[in-house]
Structures are given as C-alpha cells and as structure tokens.
Scaffold this active site. Structure first.
Site, PDB file in Angstrom:
ATOM      1  N   SER A   1       0.830  -1.192   0.000  1.00  8.67           N
ATOM      2  CA  SER A   1       0.000   0.000   0.000  1.00  8.67           C
ATOM      3  C   SER A   1       0.872   1.252   0.000  1.00  8.67           C
ATOM      4  CB  SER A   1      -0.886  -0.024   1.253  1.00  8.67           C
ATOM      5  OG  SER A   1      -1.801   1.030   1.228  1.00  8.67           O
ATOM      6  N   ASP A   2       0.306   2.346  -0.500  1.00  4.00           N
ATOM      7  CA  ASP A   2       0.982   3.633  -0.432  1.00  4.00           C
ATOM      8  C   ASP A   2      -0.062   4.734  -0.323  1.00  4.00           C
ATOM      9  OD1 ASP A   2       3.817   4.837  -0.744  1.00  4.00           O
ATOM     10  OD2 ASP A   2       2.513   6.155  -1.902  1.00  4.00           O
ATOM     11  N   THR A   3       0.269   5.744   0.478  1.00  2.00           N
ATOM     12  CA  THR A   3      -0.650   6.865   0.704  1.00  2.00           C
ATOM     13  C   THR A   3       0.063   8.184   0.456  1.00  2.00           C
ATOM     14  OG1 THR A   3      -1.834   5.619   2.419  1.00  2.00           O
ATOM     15  CG2 THR A   3      -2.142   8.002   2.429  1.00  2.00           C
TER      16      THR A   3
END
Length: 193
Positions: free
Chosen positions: A76-78
C-alpha cells in the site's frame, strides 16, 4: 469471513505501519509481516493516484521472485494531494510544519493505493477521501508536531491523533483510507479472489 476464505493461504502484509497492521487484524485475518527497504521514487510526470498506484506496485514487485502458490501479498501507499502536488512523509520537523501550514484552512485529498499480488494475479485499486482542515495557528501546528512526531505519515498528520480532533472540519469518503488502508475496498477485493 476472510479467515475462513484464506484458511489455506498465506497472507503477507508488506508494511511496517502499525495502523495498517491494526486494520488487517481487525478484519480478522491471519497474516505475516514482511518488509523490504524500497526507495520510494516515482517519475515526475505522475499525478495523484498514478503516484500511489506506481509505488504500491513497486513495493509488490520487490517480492515477485519470493511468492509461492498460496501467498497473497498486500502492499500500500498513501499520499496527500494538495494544489497539484503530492505531500509524502516529511523529512524533518520543519518540513512537517510547512506541510500542515499549507493544508491549514484548505481541503486536500488523501489517496491510498493497494496492490494485491499472487503468483498469477496483480490487482491495484485506490481510494480518495476529501479532508477539510480549519485554520491552524503556528503554535497549534508546533504543539502537534512536538507531541506526536508525525514523521512516518503522509502529509505529516494522523487523523486519529490530536490534530484530527481539533483541526478536521469535514471528511468525505473513507476514514480508514485517511489512516492508510481503505479496509472496505480491501475486504471486497480479497473476497473476490
């Protein structure tokens, strides 16, 4: 439900984020944590969810040669997207201050991409949430940074911390997305596998 569905699978969360780990535990699924040190660099021409999709897939691809048949990898990446630019994790307290100051009195987007990878499949999705900050004065921003040291968070803040209680006037979209993992979408995508 997920626990039963993935009884014979090995779910791997490739994230050191305690918040993402907490959310996955709350979905009542067994998983292991595997970490790789990935340089999170993306091409300059990418915008908004193109950045997070690219980075989530970059993280997943680092495990490509290690996955076996029953593995299900989640990365995941935000980022925080404001005024046409991405605000990632701050370099230091000054950078954190400047990011929060820039968001003060404005609405920004929090974009999280998730990549699910198996030996035979790669699927990537993203969620966007609008977050409206009230005007914050310098002493409030400094207080937050000194107390919470938000250096591991995109945009230099955690919605679940003090700043979320006093500064956020409105959110439109998924709360868990702002914390760093859009659990409702992740659940749906995992159930489709």
């Amino acid at each position: 439900m997920l626990k039963e569905k993935f009884r014979n699978k090995n779910i791997i969360l490739a994230s050191g984020s305690p918040r993402r780990q907490h959310f996955l535990r709350e979905l009542n699924v067994d998983f292991e944590i595997r970490l790789k040190d990935i340089e999170e660099i993306y091409p300059d021409h990418l915008k908004a969810e193109e950045i997070t999709n690219y980075l989530a897939e970059l993280k997943a691809n680092a495990f490509q040669d290690e996955l076996i048949d029953n593995d299900v990898l989640i990365t995941s990446d935000t980022v925080v997207w404001l005024n046409g630019k991405a605000l990632g994790k701050p370099k230091d307290a000054v950078d954190a201050f400047n990011m929060i100051k820039e968001m003060s009195g404005k609405t920004h987007e929090v974009i999280t991409s998730v990549c699910i990878k198996t030996v035979n499949l790669t699927t990537t999705f993203f969620e966007k949430t609008l977050v409206a900050f009230k005007e914050l004065n310098d002493s409030e921003i400094t207080y937050y940074i000194d107390l919470y040291k938000p250096f591991d968070k995109a945009g230099s803040y955690g919605i679940q911390e003090w700043i979320g209680l006093v500064a956020i006037e409105k959110i439109e979209g998924s709360y868990t997305n702002v914390v760093g993992l859009p659990t409702h979408r992740l659940y749906d995508e995992l159930m489709k596998l």
